[in-house]
Design an enzyme around this catalytic site. Structure first.
Site, PDB file in Angstrom:
ATOM      1  N   ASP A   1      -6.771  82.478  67.447  1.00 37.10           N
ATOM      2  CA  ASP A   1      -8.013  82.990  66.864  1.00 37.10           C
ATOM      3  C   ASP A   1      -9.082  81.940  67.149  1.00 37.10           C
ATOM      4  O   ASP A   1      -9.035  80.836  66.617  1.00 37.10           O
ATOM      5  CB  ASP A   1      -7.799  83.176  65.354  1.00 37.10           C
ATOM      6  CG  ASP A   1      -9.073  83.583  64.623  1.00 37.10           C
ATOM      7  OD1 ASP A   1     -10.150  83.555  65.238  1.00 37.10           O
ATOM      8  OD2 ASP A   1      -8.963  83.906  63.423  1.00 37.10           O
TER       9      ASP A   1
ATOM     10  N   HIS B   1     -13.359  88.050  60.085  1.00 30.31           N
ATOM     11  CA  HIS B   1     -12.050  87.922  60.728  1.00 30.31           C
ATOM     12  C   HIS B   1     -11.564  89.266  61.277  1.00 30.31           C
ATOM     13  O   HIS B   1     -10.362  89.511  61.374  1.00 30.31           O
ATOM     14  CB  HIS B   1     -11.022  87.377  59.740  1.00 30.31           C
ATOM     15  CG  HIS B   1     -11.303  85.978  59.279  1.00 30.31           C
ATOM     16  ND1 HIS B   1     -10.971  84.874  60.030  1.00 30.31           N
ATOM     17  CD2 HIS B   1     -11.891  85.493  58.152  1.00 30.31           C
ATOM     18  CE1 HIS B   1     -11.322  83.764  59.379  1.00 30.31           C
ATOM     19  NE2 HIS B   1     -11.892  84.117  58.232  1.00 30.31           N
TER      20      HIS B   1
ATOM     21  N   TYR C   1     -17.620  84.174  63.986  1.00 31.63           N
ATOM     22  CA  TYR C   1     -17.122  83.555  62.764  1.00 31.63           C
ATOM     23  C   TYR C   1     -15.878  82.687  63.023  1.00 31.63           C
ATOM     24  O   TYR C   1     -14.949  83.120  63.704  1.00 31.63           O
ATOM     25  CB  TYR C   1     -16.797  84.636  61.715  1.00 31.63           C
ATOM     26  CG  TYR C   1     -16.553  83.990  60.385  1.00 31.63           C
ATOM     27  CD1 TYR C   1     -17.606  83.440  59.665  1.00 31.63           C
ATOM     28  CD2 TYR C   1     -15.263  83.842  59.896  1.00 31.63           C
ATOM     29  CE1 TYR C   1     -17.384  82.782  58.475  1.00 31.63           C
ATOM     30  CE2 TYR C   1     -15.029  83.192  58.701  1.00 31.63           C
ATOM     31  CZ  TYR C   1     -16.093  82.659  57.997  1.00 31.63           C
ATOM     32  OH  TYR C   1     -15.878  81.996  56.826  1.00 31.63           O
TER      33      TYR C   1
ATOM     34  N   LYS D   1      -3.105  89.259  60.572  1.00 25.37           N
ATOM     35  CA  LYS D   1      -3.086  89.154  59.106  1.00 25.37           C
ATOM     36  C   LYS D   1      -1.670  89.146  58.555  1.00 25.37           C
ATOM     37  O   LYS D   1      -1.377  89.743  57.525  1.00 25.37           O
ATOM     38  CB  LYS D   1      -3.916  90.273  58.455  1.00 25.37           C
ATOM     39  CG  LYS D   1      -5.341  90.382  58.962  1.00 25.37           C
ATOM     40  CD  LYS D   1      -6.183  89.147  58.692  1.00 25.37           C
ATOM     41  CE  LYS D   1      -7.615  89.330  59.172  1.00 25.37           C
ATOM     42  NZ  LYS D   1      -7.832  88.746  60.519  1.00 25.37           N
TER      43      LYS D   1
ATOM     44  N   TYR E   1      -4.017  75.410  53.997  1.00 24.11           N
ATOM     45  CA  TYR E   1      -4.225  76.748  54.520  1.00 24.11           C
ATOM     46  C   TYR E   1      -5.457  76.799  55.413  1.00 24.11           C
ATOM     47  O   TYR E   1      -6.552  76.489  54.982  1.00 24.11           O
ATOM     48  CB  TYR E   1      -4.369  77.752  53.363  1.00 24.11           C
ATOM     49  CG  TYR E   1      -4.680  79.134  53.866  1.00 24.11           C
ATOM     50  CD1 TYR E   1      -3.698  79.859  54.539  1.00 24.11           C
ATOM     51  CD2 TYR E   1      -5.938  79.684  53.732  1.00 24.11           C
ATOM     52  CE1 TYR E   1      -3.976  81.107  55.042  1.00 24.11           C
ATOM     53  CE2 TYR E   1      -6.233  80.938  54.240  1.00 24.11           C
ATOM     54  CZ  TYR E   1      -5.242  81.639  54.892  1.00 24.11           C
ATOM     55  OH  TYR E   1      -5.521  82.879  55.409  1.00 24.11           O
TER      56      TYR E   1
ATOM     57  N   LYS F   1      -4.022  82.377  58.872  1.00 30.51           N
ATOM     58  CA  LYS F   1      -2.615  82.748  58.925  1.00 30.51           C
ATOM     59  C   LYS F   1      -2.101  82.608  60.339  1.00 30.51           C
ATOM     60  O   LYS F   1      -2.866  82.422  61.279  1.00 30.51           O
ATOM     61  CB  LYS F   1      -2.490  84.181  58.404  1.00 30.51           C
ATOM     62  CG  LYS F   1      -1.284  84.452  57.532  1.00 30.51           C
ATOM     63  CD  LYS F   1      -1.015  83.421  56.490  1.00 30.51           C
ATOM     64  CE  LYS F   1       0.353  83.605  55.864  1.00 30.51           C
ATOM     65  NZ  LYS F   1       0.594  82.640  54.799  1.00 30.51           N
ATOM     66  N   ASP F   2      -0.798  82.680  60.448  1.00 25.19           N
ATOM     67  CA  ASP F   2      -0.145  82.330  61.710  1.00 25.19           C
ATOM     68  C   ASP F   2       0.201  83.589  62.472  1.00 25.19           C
ATOM     69  O   ASP F   2       1.319  83.757  62.934  1.00 25.19           O
ATOM     70  CB  ASP F   2       1.106  81.537  61.381  1.00 25.19           C
ATOM     71  CG  ASP F   2       0.918  80.743  60.119  1.00 25.19           C
ATOM     72  OD1 ASP F   2       0.124  79.803  60.169  1.00 25.19           O
ATOM     73  OD2 ASP F   2       1.516  81.092  59.083  1.00 25.19           O
TER      74      ASP F   2
ATOM     75  N   GLN G   1      16.207  98.691  77.210  1.00 26.65           N
ATOM     76  CA  GLN G   1      16.994  99.586  78.097  1.00 26.65           C
ATOM     77  C   GLN G   1      18.176  98.897  78.793  1.00 26.65           C
ATOM     78  O   GLN G   1      18.276  97.680  78.768  1.00 26.65           O
ATOM     79  CB  GLN G   1      16.087 100.229  79.164  1.00 26.65           C
ATOM     80  CG  GLN G   1      14.893 100.962  78.636  1.00 26.65           C
ATOM     81  CD  GLN G   1      15.167 102.291  77.958  1.00 26.65           C
ATOM     82  OE1 GLN G   1      14.382 102.741  77.150  1.00 26.65           O
ATOM     83  NE2 GLN G   1      16.292 102.915  78.243  1.00 26.65           N
TER      84      GLN G   1
ATOM     85  N   TYR H   1      -0.286  76.229  49.559  1.00 25.96           N
ATOM     86  CA  TYR H   1      -1.297  75.666  50.462  1.00 25.96           C
ATOM     87  C   TYR H   1      -2.673  76.272  50.252  1.00 25.96           C
ATOM     88  O   TYR H   1      -3.551  76.140  51.063  1.00 25.96           O
ATOM     89  CB  TYR H   1      -0.819  75.816  51.915  1.00 25.96           C
ATOM     90  CG  TYR H   1       0.390  74.970  52.155  1.00 25.96           C
ATOM     91  CD1 TYR H   1       0.255  73.628  52.511  1.00 25.96           C
ATOM     92  CD2 TYR H   1       1.664  75.479  51.944  1.00 25.96           C
ATOM     93  CE1 TYR H   1       1.363  72.827  52.680  1.00 25.96           C
ATOM     94  CE2 TYR H   1       2.776  74.685  52.105  1.00 25.96           C
ATOM     95  CZ  TYR H   1       2.618  73.352  52.480  1.00 25.96           C
ATOM     96  OH  TYR H   1       3.713  72.568  52.639  1.00 25.96           O
TER      97      TYR H   1
HETATM   98  C1  F6R Z   1      -6.493  86.354  56.499  1.00 23.69           C
HETATM   99  C2  F6R Z   1      -7.843  86.057  56.941  1.00 23.69           C
HETATM  100  C3  F6R Z   1      -8.979  86.437  56.058  1.00 23.69           C
HETATM  101  C4  F6R Z   1      -9.684  85.213  55.483  1.00 23.69           C
HETATM  102  C5  F6R Z   1     -10.810  85.624  54.510  1.00 23.69           C
HETATM  103  C6  F6R Z   1     -11.593  84.426  53.993  1.00 23.69           C
HETATM  104  O1  F6R Z   1      -5.564  85.921  57.407  1.00 23.69           O
HETATM  105  O2  F6R Z   1      -8.068  85.523  57.990  1.00 23.69           O
HETATM  106  O3  F6R Z   1      -8.561  87.309  55.047  1.00 23.69           O
HETATM  107  O4  F6R Z   1      -8.757  84.392  54.828  1.00 23.69           O
HETATM  108  O5  F6R Z   1     -11.719  86.488  55.141  1.00 23.69           O
HETATM  109  O6  F6R Z   1     -12.087  83.744  55.081  1.00 23.69           O
HETATM  110  P1  F6R Z   1     -13.048  82.474  54.978  1.00 23.69           P
HETATM  111  O7  F6R Z   1     -12.337  81.477  54.112  1.00 23.69           O
HETATM  112  O8  F6R Z   1     -13.179  82.055  56.401  1.00 23.69           O
HETATM  113  O9  F6R Z   1     -14.331  82.971  54.374  1.00 23.69           O
HETATM  114 MG    MG Z   2      -9.958  84.527  61.901  1.00 29.41          MG
HETATM  115 MG    MG Z   3      -5.864  86.667  63.025  1.00 32.73          MG
END
Ligand code: F6R
Ligand code: MG
Ligand code: MG
Length: 370
Positions: free
Chosen positions: A11, A18, A90, A132, A233, A236-237, A246, A352
């Site tokens: 990302d 996101h 972002y 996500k 944190y 996410k991963d 097959q 985290y």
């Molecule tokens: C989940 C994800 C989003 C962000 C959320 C807050 O994996 O990427 O749900 O955690 O939008 O984002 P920030 O902290 O960047 O405002």
């Molecule tokens: Mg992101």
């Molecule tokens: Mg992502």
């Protein structure tokens, strides 16, 4: 001929928030990989996205952990990050957790799923990409595909897979791995991988009795955990995985069947919520409601001497409408729980996030109950 099939993803900026990858980042990756193809570093490639993750799908003969291929991926993500900064996208560079590339992209933020294998006469490979959620989201479908006869009829019917498979499971807390055979060790396997935030399926191998080489994986999943690298944190991963199909392996339809439940995974909204994993087409791979729900896409290729056919967008099909409908109902139901478990992740998985800080702040106000 042995081919290496790699997905390396990161990302490097969302559009907006996101939700999705901006097309200009995909264009940068397209150009960089085309150049490398011309220079013969890679044989073929496909650039795509799942939600806000830029996905580089590449074939080559450099083996896994190739310095050149990892460096190409790193440079591509850096270039895309610059573009993301220019456009004001972002979280530009979100997953690039290090400043300098040191020969291997592992532990630097991006997710990696790579396997090297001997191509069969005809080699179908499916690239799965999720947003996500976390690597453990693959545990359920990979188990269904390679070990559950209610999912994979071939485990009963096809003598070439009747003996089952070997699962390589990683304990991502202790940094250890273990190999478990199915069907004979199925209950031990499930005891581990049911705890999906700690034990994750890394690879699946054919057994020695198979006509396929038992040393060459038939599936691989990215298992990078960002909080372990960053110590807190940082997003996410969102994982990616590869599954071959097959003749001596589960059929393509048995592979896709593993995703027909819309099973519950963690990682939704702020990496802190459980929700259903919705299989979608690439066109619908954008995260919206409550930053989700968690999504998975599937691109199917035929591979020949390292060359890829055009991908088929396998979840772009009404056969998955019911799964999506169910996922939407479950999503709505889960949402009604707001900040309550099991929609919100349990304490241990919130370690985290801000929760330890809340506990710290309230520390002295906690009094012993007599
Ligand atoms: C989940 C994800 C989003 C962000 C959320 C807050 O994996 O990427 O749900 O955690 O939008 O984002 P920030 O902290 O960047 O405002
Ligand atoms: Mg992101
Ligand atoms: Mg992502």
């Amino acid at each position: 001929m042995k081919t290496t099939f790699s997905i390396i993803k990161a990302d490097v900026g969302g559009w907006p928030g996101h939700a999705k990858v901006h097309p200009s980042l995909e264009a940068i990756a397209q150009k960089a990989l085309l150049e490398s193809q011309r220079e013969k570093l890679i044989i073929d490639f496909h650039v795509t996205h799942c939600g806000d993750d830029l996905e580089l799908i590449m074939t080559h003969t450099n083996g896994v952990d190739s310095k050149e291929v990892h460096s190409l991926s790193w440079d591509t993500f850096c270039e895309a990050t610059e573009k993301a900064r220019d456009l004001g996208l972002y979280g530009a560079g979100q997953d690039l957790l290090s400043d300098a590339f040191s020969g291997n992209i592992k532990g630097m933020g991006p997710g990696i799923a790579e396997m090297e294998f001997t191509e069969r006469k005809a080699e179908p490979v499916v690239a799965f990409m999720m947003d996500k959620t976390e690597p453990g989201a693959f545990n359920f479908p990979i188990f269904k595909i390679f070990a559950d006869p209610f999912n994979t009829a071939g485990l009963i019917i096809d003598p070439s897979i009747h003996d089952g498979f070997v699962f390589e499971v990683w304990d991502i807390q202790e940094h250890k791995n273990v190999f478990l055979k199915t069907p004979e060790e199925m209950y031990d396997l499930l005891a581990l991988i049911g705890a999906k935030s700690r034990f994750v399926v890394k690879r699946v191998y054919p057994k020695k009795s198979s006509k396929l080489p038992s040393s060459e994986p038939v599936s691989v999943i990215s298992t990078e955990k960002l909080y372990q690298i960053a110590g807190e944190y940082v997003g996410k991963d969102d994982p990616a995985g590869l599954v071959r199909a097959q003749s001596g392996l589960p059929a393509l339809g048995e592979v896709l069947e593993g995703f027909s439940l819309g099973h519950l995974v963690s990682g939704w909204m702020r990496g802190s919520h459980n929700g259903p994993l919705m299989p979608v087409s690439v066109k619908d791979a954008q995260c919206t409601r409550f930053d989700g729900p968690p999504r998975v896409t599937a691109l199917g290729f035929q591979l020949k001497n390292g060359k890829l056919t055009e991908p088929v967008d396998l979840f772009d099909d009404p056969a998955f409408d019911l799964t999506r409908r169910k996922a939407q109902e479950v999503m709505d139901y889960m949402r009604r729980h707001g900040p309550f478990e099991p929609h919100r992740l349990p304490m241990a998985d919130m370690e985290y996030t801000t929760l330890p800080k809340v506990m710290e702040k309230l520390g002295s106000r906690f009094k012993k109950v007599k």
